[in-house]
Motif scaffolding. Structure first.
Motif, PDB file in Angstrom:
ATOM      1  N   ASP A  65     -75.968  73.524 -68.876  1.00  0.00           N
ATOM      2  CA  ASP A  65     -75.346  73.549 -70.202  1.00  0.00           C
ATOM      3  C   ASP A  65     -76.090  72.715 -71.233  1.00  0.00           C
ATOM      4  O   ASP A  65     -75.492  71.892 -71.942  1.00  0.00           O
ATOM      5  CB  ASP A  65     -73.886  73.091 -70.106  1.00  0.00           C
ATOM      6  N   LEU A  66     -77.403  72.934 -71.343  1.00  0.00           N
ATOM      7  CA  LEU A  66     -78.173  72.226 -72.360  1.00  0.00           C
ATOM      8  C   LEU A  66     -79.431  73.013 -72.707  1.00  0.00           C
ATOM      9  O   LEU A  66     -79.749  74.017 -72.063  1.00  0.00           O
ATOM     10  CB  LEU A  66     -78.521  70.807 -71.883  1.00  0.00           C
ATOM     11  N   THR A  67     -80.113  72.551 -73.737  1.00  0.00           N
ATOM     12  CA  THR A  67     -81.373  73.142 -74.193  1.00  0.00           C
ATOM     13  C   THR A  67     -82.493  72.151 -73.966  1.00  0.00           C
ATOM     14  O   THR A  67     -82.343  70.957 -74.220  1.00  0.00           O
ATOM     15  CB  THR A  67     -81.290  73.501 -75.685  1.00  0.00           C
ATOM     16  N   VAL A  68     -83.633  72.654 -73.489  1.00  0.00           N
ATOM     17  CA  VAL A  68     -84.813  71.805 -73.321  1.00  0.00           C
ATOM     18  C   VAL A  68     -86.009  72.562 -73.899  1.00  0.00           C
ATOM     19  O   VAL A  68     -86.282  73.707 -73.533  1.00  0.00           O
ATOM     20  CB  VAL A  68     -85.009  71.408 -71.840  1.00  0.00           C
ATOM     21  N   THR A  69     -86.731  71.923 -74.829  1.00  0.00           N
ATOM     22  CA  THR A  69     -87.747  72.653 -75.585  1.00  0.00           C
ATOM     23  C   THR A  69     -88.877  71.735 -76.049  1.00  0.00           C
ATOM     24  O   THR A  69     -88.681  70.530 -76.253  1.00  0.00           O
ATOM     25  CB  THR A  69     -87.114  73.332 -76.817  1.00  0.00           C
ATOM     26  N   GLY A  70     -90.058  72.336 -76.204  1.00  0.00           N
ATOM     27  CA  GLY A  70     -91.173  71.651 -76.842  1.00  0.00           C
ATOM     28  C   GLY A  70     -92.027  70.795 -75.943  1.00  0.00           C
ATOM     29  O   GLY A  70     -92.943  70.107 -76.431  1.00  0.00           O
ATOM     30  N   ARG A 112     -77.159  77.818 -66.890  1.00  0.00           N
ATOM     31  CA  ARG A 112     -76.852  77.887 -68.324  1.00  0.00           C
ATOM     32  C   ARG A 112     -77.734  76.945 -69.151  1.00  0.00           C
ATOM     33  O   ARG A 112     -77.273  76.273 -70.072  1.00  0.00           O
ATOM     34  CB  ARG A 112     -75.368  77.610 -68.564  1.00  0.00           C
ATOM     35  N   VAL A 113     -79.003  76.915 -68.800  1.00  0.00           N
ATOM     36  CA  VAL A 113     -79.992  76.128 -69.545  1.00  0.00           C
ATOM     37  C   VAL A 113     -80.793  77.067 -70.440  1.00  0.00           C
ATOM     38  O   VAL A 113     -81.185  78.165 -70.021  1.00  0.00           O
ATOM     39  CB  VAL A 113     -80.929  75.377 -68.578  1.00  0.00           C
TER      40      VAL A 113
END
Length: 357
Positions: free
Chosen positions: A122-127, A145-146
């Protein structure tokens, strides 16, 4: 953990201690550790014990996070929880093995013991320059749910891990594979038994390769939506023993993977590959929809059986009951010289060589 939460736990412990005596230790188990914007996720993870959940509230957090305690859950509150790289001067010694490796979230076991039962959800990881969520030497790790996007190499990756679950994620616009699973990324070795690792219900789009399974056995890839990549699903083996295989690829929707990608040291230019098996054995590809994948790469086509680039054949694989439509140069392609590969009851119009439909 904020002051209100600390006060709440303190009051609860006092009341339980006064009223129930011996019940007090049980009340401290499975603590929720809450991280608010401006606070450190890593500090909360370092304080977590087996069974604890670190809840990261909505906000953007500039750090990498390393988990090395078994049984910990790292949970955001959905798309609003975003983890991005820290500025170089902000990197700390506590996280340098993860951040300096270019990774966002790392779940790390040891050479002698896998880290068990860690969940990231349940999170976003980017960049990040390398990988959004990376697990190595894990047992029963769950990534759920990432949203992993715009990372330099992989969105979500598991290495040397068993009984993993990669479920319900979105992996898009990453430099190489959206989802990557392998025995090892640092050396040559035979295929690794992944202990029935499951990759399911993910949406994987606009990467170089959607899903890569490399030098593994005993794994299922099912019910994923794979579109807009240069290649959809790669199952890859090589000359090492044991051979890659005993994998099931089923009920996936693999459509329009027609992005164009230049060649690399390992692979030629890619475009228009649906599902590719190369250097594998005893793998079943069944019940998939594979449509409108079009290109002129040696690996282009709907479902492609291809002898590996180190000369290893694919043997005893079964491609059956797939709907394979409007792919080019053909719906089914077999350029392999391996033995006992079967194409059975597929719905398709064109094959290379003729007669596979």
């Amino acid at each position: 953990m904020n002051r209100c939460h600390i006060a709440y736990l303190a009051c609860t412990t006092a009341l339980v201690g006064a009223g129930l005596g011996a019940a007090a230790p049980a009340a401290a188990a499975h603590r929720p550790l809450v991280v608010s914007p401006g606070e450190s996720i890593q500090k909360a993870v370092d304080a977590a014990r087996t069974g604890d959940t670190v809840v990261v509230l909505a906000g953007t957090y500039h750090e990498s996070v390393k988990i090395s305690t078994p049984g910990v859950t790292l949970r955001g509150v959905g798309a609003g929880t975003v983890i991005e790289p820290a500025a170089p001067k902000a990197a700390t010694k506590a996280t340098d093995s993860c951040s300096e490796g270019g990774n966002g979230i790392c779940v790390v076991g040891t050479r002698t013991r896998n880290i068990a039962n860690v969940t990231v959800e349940d999170l976003t990881v980017t960049g990040f320059s390398r990988t959004g969520v990376f697990g190595t030497a894990t047992d029963t790790m769950t990534v759920r749910r990432v949203n992993a996007y715009k990372n330099g190499v992989w969105g979500i990756a598991l290495e040397g891990s068993v009984r993993g679950v990669v479920q319900g994620n979105r992996a898009h616009d990453n430099g190489d594979a959206g989802i990557f699973l392998a025995n090892t990324i640092k050396e040559e070795a035979g295929a690794y038994d992944s202990g029935q690792t499951l990759v399911e219900h993910n949406r994987v789009e606009n990467n170089r390769i959607g899903i890569t399974v490399r030098r593994l056995r005993n794994l299922t890839v099912q019910a994923n939506y794979v579109t807009g990549n240069c290649a959809g699903v790669f199952v890859v083996g090589d000359e090492n023993r044991p051979k890659a295989g005993d994998i099931t690829v089923t009920a996936n929707r693999v459509t329009e993977n027609n992005k164009s990608c230049p060649k690399t040291e390992r692979l030629p230019a890619l475009q228009g590959s649906g599902i590719v098996l190369t250097g594998t054995e005893k793998t079943r590809v069944t019940g998939n929809l594979v449509a409108r994948n079009t290109g002129t790469s040696p690996l282009s086509g709907g479902i492609v059986l291809f002898k590996s680039f180190v000369g290893v054949t694919s043997d005893a694989n079964r491609i059956d009951e797939n709907a394979v439509e409007n792919n080019s140069p053909a719906d089914l392609v077999n350029t392999d010289t391996g033995k006992n590969n079967a194409f059975v009851r597929n719905s398709c119009r064109a094959s290379q060589p003729a007669g596979l439909c």
